[in-house]
Design an enzyme around this catalytic site. Structure first.
Site, PDB file in Angstrom:
ATOM      1  N   THR A 200     -20.652-104.756 -55.197  1.00  0.00           N
ATOM      2  CA  THR A 200     -20.915-106.050 -55.833  1.00  0.00           C
ATOM      3  C   THR A 200     -20.197-106.167 -57.165  1.00  0.00           C
ATOM      4  OG1 THR A 200     -22.660-107.433 -57.152  1.00  0.00           O
ATOM      5  CG2 THR A 200     -23.064-104.961 -56.971  1.00  0.00           C
TER       6      THR A 200
ATOM      7  N   TYR B   9     -29.476-103.382 -61.059  1.00  0.00           N
ATOM      8  CA  TYR B   9     -28.615-103.852 -59.711  1.00  0.00           C
ATOM      9  C   TYR B   9     -27.489-103.455 -59.506  1.00  0.00           C
ATOM     10  CZ  TYR B   9     -26.749-106.653 -56.029  1.00  0.00           C
ATOM     11  OH  TYR B   9     -25.908-107.029 -54.987  1.00  0.00           O
TER      12      TYR B   9
HETATM   13  N1  LIG Z   1     -25.523-112.705 -51.599  1.00  0.00           N
HETATM   14  C1  LIG Z   1     -24.593-112.156 -52.842  1.00  0.00           C
HETATM   15  O1  LIG Z   1     -23.947-113.169 -53.428  1.00  0.00           O
HETATM   16  C2  LIG Z   1     -24.057-110.782 -52.815  1.00  0.00           C
HETATM   17  C3  LIG Z   1     -23.196-110.570 -53.591  1.00  0.00           C
HETATM   18  C4  LIG Z   1     -22.663-109.248 -53.509  1.00  0.00           C
HETATM   19  C5  LIG Z   1     -23.300-108.007 -52.935  1.00  0.00           C
HETATM   20  N2  LIG Z   1     -24.354-108.698 -52.138  1.00  0.00           N
HETATM   21  C6  LIG Z   1     -24.892-107.652 -51.383  1.00  0.00           C
HETATM   22  O2  LIG Z   1     -24.773-107.879 -49.857  1.00  0.00           O
HETATM   23  C7  LIG Z   1     -25.752-107.404 -48.996  1.00  0.00           C
HETATM   24  C8  LIG Z   1     -26.513-108.506 -48.345  1.00  0.00           C
HETATM   25  O3  LIG Z   1     -26.973-109.423 -49.023  1.00  0.00           O
HETATM   26  P1  LIG Z   1     -27.412-110.916 -48.640  1.00  0.00           P
HETATM   27  O4  LIG Z   1     -27.268-111.865 -49.699  1.00  0.00           O
HETATM   28  O5  LIG Z   1     -27.371-110.950 -47.339  1.00  0.00           O
HETATM   29  O6  LIG Z   1     -29.074-110.365 -48.863  1.00  0.00           O
HETATM   30  P2  LIG Z   1     -30.386-110.695 -47.870  1.00  0.00           P
HETATM   31  O7  LIG Z   1     -31.627-110.375 -48.585  1.00  0.00           O
HETATM   32  O8  LIG Z   1     -30.351-111.971 -47.265  1.00  0.00           O
HETATM   33  O9  LIG Z   1     -30.154-109.644 -46.686  1.00  0.00           O
HETATM   34  C9  LIG Z   1     -30.437-108.129 -46.784  1.00  0.00           C
HETATM   35  C10 LIG Z   1     -31.277-107.968 -45.483  1.00  0.00           C
HETATM   36  O10 LIG Z   1     -31.374-106.404 -45.651  1.00  0.00           O
HETATM   37  C11 LIG Z   1     -32.755-106.109 -45.100  1.00  0.00           C
HETATM   38  N3  LIG Z   1     -33.528-105.056 -45.842  1.00  0.00           N
HETATM   39  C12 LIG Z   1     -33.807-104.653 -47.024  1.00  0.00           C
HETATM   40  N4  LIG Z   1     -34.016-103.571 -47.502  1.00  0.00           N
HETATM   41  C13 LIG Z   1     -34.002-103.131 -46.101  1.00  0.00           C
HETATM   42  C14 LIG Z   1     -34.595-101.730 -45.700  1.00  0.00           C
HETATM   43  N5  LIG Z   1     -34.717-100.717 -46.714  1.00  0.00           N
HETATM   44  N6  LIG Z   1     -34.335-101.461 -44.642  1.00  0.00           N
HETATM   45  C15 LIG Z   1     -33.966-102.382 -43.367  1.00  0.00           C
HETATM   46  N7  LIG Z   1     -33.396-103.464 -43.824  1.00  0.00           N
HETATM   47  C16 LIG Z   1     -33.843-103.958 -45.258  1.00  0.00           C
HETATM   48  C17 LIG Z   1     -33.299-107.598 -45.451  1.00  0.00           C
HETATM   49  O11 LIG Z   1     -34.537-107.686 -44.347  1.00  0.00           O
HETATM   50  C18 LIG Z   1     -32.376-108.667 -44.941  1.00  0.00           C
HETATM   51  O12 LIG Z   1     -32.154-109.056 -43.914  1.00  0.00           O
HETATM   52  C19 LIG Z   1     -26.739-106.678 -50.414  1.00  0.00           C
HETATM   53  O13 LIG Z   1     -26.435-105.411 -50.105  1.00  0.00           O
HETATM   54  C20 LIG Z   1     -26.273-107.227 -51.411  1.00  0.00           C
HETATM   55  O14 LIG Z   1     -26.414-106.568 -52.590  1.00  0.00           O
HETATM   56  C21 LIG Z   1     -24.587-109.853 -52.126  1.00  0.00           C
HETATM   57  O1  LIG Z   2     -30.792-121.833 -60.422  1.00  0.00           O
HETATM   58  C1  LIG Z   2     -30.206-120.932 -60.973  1.00  0.00           C
HETATM   59  C2  LIG Z   2     -29.387-120.133 -60.248  1.00  0.00           C
HETATM   60  C3  LIG Z   2     -28.256-119.411 -61.001  1.00  0.00           C
HETATM   61  N1  LIG Z   2     -27.756-119.906 -62.338  1.00  0.00           N
HETATM   62  C4  LIG Z   2     -26.662-119.450 -62.734  1.00  0.00           C
HETATM   63  O2  LIG Z   2     -25.386-119.135 -61.886  1.00  0.00           O
HETATM   64  C5  LIG Z   2     -24.681-118.198 -62.058  1.00  0.00           C
HETATM   65  C6  LIG Z   2     -24.788-117.325 -60.825  1.00  0.00           C
HETATM   66  O3  LIG Z   2     -26.166-116.839 -60.391  1.00  0.00           O
HETATM   67  P1  LIG Z   2     -26.499-116.471 -58.884  1.00  0.00           P
HETATM   68  O4  LIG Z   2     -28.057-116.140 -58.940  1.00  0.00           O
HETATM   69  O5  LIG Z   2     -26.168-117.550 -57.913  1.00  0.00           O
HETATM   70  O6  LIG Z   2     -25.630-115.121 -58.558  1.00  0.00           O
HETATM   71  P2  LIG Z   2     -25.542-113.939 -59.697  1.00  0.00           P
HETATM   72  O7  LIG Z   2     -24.063-114.219 -60.302  1.00  0.00           O
HETATM   73  O8  LIG Z   2     -26.635-113.534 -60.349  1.00  0.00           O
HETATM   74  O9  LIG Z   2     -25.692-112.659 -58.479  1.00  0.00           O
HETATM   75  C7  LIG Z   2     -24.941-112.795 -57.398  1.00  0.00           C
HETATM   76  O10 LIG Z   2     -23.431-112.228 -57.489  1.00  0.00           O
HETATM   77  C8  LIG Z   2     -23.607-110.807 -58.001  1.00  0.00           C
HETATM   78  C9  LIG Z   2     -21.974-110.588 -58.189  1.00  0.00           C
HETATM   79  O11 LIG Z   2     -21.231-111.516 -58.851  1.00  0.00           O
HETATM   80  C10 LIG Z   2     -24.427-110.072 -57.299  1.00  0.00           C
HETATM   81  O12 LIG Z   2     -23.851-109.031 -56.263  1.00  0.00           O
HETATM   82  C11 LIG Z   2     -25.958-110.637 -56.699  1.00  0.00           C
HETATM   83  O13 LIG Z   2     -26.246-110.057 -55.522  1.00  0.00           O
HETATM   84  C12 LIG Z   2     -25.607-111.962 -56.172  1.00  0.00           C
HETATM   85  O14 LIG Z   2     -27.010-112.524 -56.386  1.00  0.00           O
HETATM   86  C13 LIG Z   2     -25.344-117.360 -63.139  1.00  0.00           C
HETATM   87  O15 LIG Z   2     -24.702-117.754 -64.156  1.00  0.00           O
HETATM   88  C14 LIG Z   2     -27.021-117.782 -63.071  1.00  0.00           C
HETATM   89  O16 LIG Z   2     -27.562-117.820 -64.374  1.00  0.00           O
HETATM   90  C15 LIG Z   2     -28.468-121.074 -62.766  1.00  0.00           C
HETATM   91  O17 LIG Z   2     -27.817-121.501 -63.816  1.00  0.00           O
HETATM   92  N2  LIG Z   2     -29.566-121.352 -62.033  1.00  0.00           N
END
Ligand SMILES: NC(=O)c1ccc[n+]([C@@H]2O[C@H](COP(=O)([O-])OP(=O)(O)OC[C@H]3O[C@@H](n4cnc5c(N)ncnc54)[C@H](O)[C@@H]3O)[C@@H](O)[C@H]2O)c1
Ligand SMILES: O=c1ccn([C@@H]2O[C@H](COP(=O)(O)OP(=O)(O)O[C@H]3O[C@H](CO)[C@H](O)[C@H](O)[C@H]3O)[C@@H](O)[C@H]2O)c(=O)[nH]1
Length: 346
Positions: free
Chosen positions: A121, A145
């Site tokens: 991330t 995180y």
């Molecule tokens: N969504 C983002 O913007 C974002 C940004 C950066 C990194 N990531 C990373 O990408 C990955 C996927 O994120 P996502 O947005 O798809 O989240 P998500 O919560 O939709 O997916 C996570 C999945 O992992 C499973 N899981 C969690 N803990 C587990 C465990 N102990 N054993 C087996 N399964 C488990 C959950 O059931 C879920 O299906 C994460 O590692 C997250 O940190 C996400």
């Molecule tokens: O209801 C909301 C939700 C978010 N935000 C703002 O929007 C921006 C983006 O927030 P998100 O919650 O969409 O995403 P984050 O930047 O907090 O985090 C996401 O991106 C990160 C990497 O940049 C991490 O990996 C993390 O897993 C993923 O959730 C932030 O400034 C947050 O404060 C708002 O103002 N209102």
């Protein structure tokens, strides 16, 4: 082209993992999902893909799945993902993201897995002093995180050096949108991500959307992020796998487009797509949020030949909105002509 191995996708029932499963399937690569369904859902796994329901912390169960399905590569998405929650419950994050990844890496090495791609991330960079953020920018996470993910990166590097595991560390910036063909999307009803929450507010599924912090040192006072479409990110995983299989060695890349949008700009894009004003409420800063995260995204293009196909905030919003309508059952608005006819008739 070398033959591609069977891939185990941990977290494949979740948001990004389910899109990676589709991209692997589309590329003809065999795939098995391993997920405990804590935030993921069974319906996100296609009918013709095996779902092994289990926790990555259960290493005996994991080892059996790896043996049974002859897994040679793992894409590791499973984890806990909410930055603000990690500030309140740090040990949950060190447990699920660090400790459970340690067990997974150890199990993979013992079972002879050759390749591992890890969901890292932008949060590993913390509040960088310079922008854009390259892969060489120092890592100084400001929330548990990011720290929990950085420790896993380090374990992977050390395990790779000692045991020859090929590793791909993909540092995602802010992931948004849904499969343009409507096959997958973000399913977590209580999701916290900006675009997901904004489209829920646009559909009336939430009363309002809060802007967390309006006094940051940014042009409009709100946080800036580099949003990447989930399908482009999924494609990057397939390219990363090919890279590891064909070239060996290790890979560390930012996954982003290399340009930032403020919270207010994103909300304006949602309004432009829906044609309706959003119920926006200004709110205090959220714990753990850095003011701006914008990537240098050159390396991923150079090393993987990645060519994103969905680099547009409007497309992220459109596809997220379409998916939200699909899962919530909120119908599309009538076309303006229909609305006018309805008014005339009444
Ligand atoms: N969504 C983002 O913007 C974002 C940004 C950066 C990194 N990531 C990373 O990408 C990955 C996927 O994120 P996502 O947005 O798809 O989240 P998500 O919560 O939709 O997916 C996570 C999945 O992992 C499973 N899981 C969690 N803990 C587990 C465990 N102990 N054993 C087996 N399964 C488990 C959950 O059931 C879920 O299906 C994460 O590692 C997250 O940190 C996400
Ligand atoms: O209801 C909301 C939700 C978010 N935000 C703002 O929007 C921006 C983006 O927030 P998100 O919650 O969409 O995403 P984050 O930047 O907090 O985090 C996401 O991106 C990160 C990497 O940049 C991490 O990996 C993390 O897993 C993923 O959730 C932030 O400034 C947050 O404060 C708002 O103002 N209102």
């Amino acid at each position: 082209m070398s033959e591609l191995p069977v891939v185990l996708v941990t977290g494949g029932a979740g948001y990004i993992g389910s899109h990676a499963v589709l991209a692997l399937k589309d590329a003809g690569i065999p795939v098995v999902v391993y997920d405990n369904l804590s935030t993921g859902v069974r319906l996100a796994v296609p009918d013709d893909v095996t779902l092994v329901e289990g926790d990555i912390g259960d290493t005996a169960h994991l080892a059996r799945a790896i043996q049974e399905h002859r897994i040679a590569a793992v894409m590791h998405f499973a984890g806990s993902i909410v930055v603000s929650e990690s500030v309140e419950k740090p040990l949950k994050y060190y447990h699920n993201n660090t400790q459970n990844s340690l067990g997974l890496i150890d199990t993979c090495i013992k079972q002879g897995v050759r390749h591992m791609i890890f969901s890292s991330t932008a949060a590993v960079y913390g509040e960088p002093e310079s922008s854009p953020i390259s892969e060489d920018t120092p890592t100084k996470p400001i929330n548990p995180y990011g720290a929990s993910k950085l420790m896993t990166e380090q374990m992977l590097r050390d395990a790779s050096a000692a045991h020859g595991l090929n590793i791909g560390i993909l540092r995602y910036f802010n992931v948004a949108g849904a499969d343009p063909a409507g096959r997958a999307g973000q399913n977590t009803p209580a999701a916290t991500h900006l675009i997901k929450v904004a489209v829920q507010a646009a559909l009336g599924l939430r009363d309002s959307i809060s802007v967390f912090g309006t006094d940051y040192q940014t042009p409009d006072g709100t946080c800036i992020r580099d949003y990447i479409h989930v399908s482009d990110l999924a494609d990057a995983h397939v390219l990363a796998l090919r890279h590891l299989v064909e070239n060996g060695g290790n890979l560390l890349v930012n996954c982003a487009y290399g340009r930032g949008f403020s919270v207010r700009e994103v909300l304006r894009a949602v309004e432009a797509v829906t044609g309706e004003p959003l119920p926006v409420v200004d709110a205090p800063r959220r714990a753990g949020d850095p003011p701006a995260l914008v990537a240098s995204a050159d390396r991923i293009r150079q090393v993987l030949g990645w060519k994103p196909a969905h680099d547009s905030v409007e497309e992220m919003v459109r596809t997220a909105l379409a998916w939200e309508r699909h899962i919530s059952g909120v119908p599309d608005r009538p076309a303006s002509g229909d609305a006018a006819q309805t008014r005339q008739a009444s």
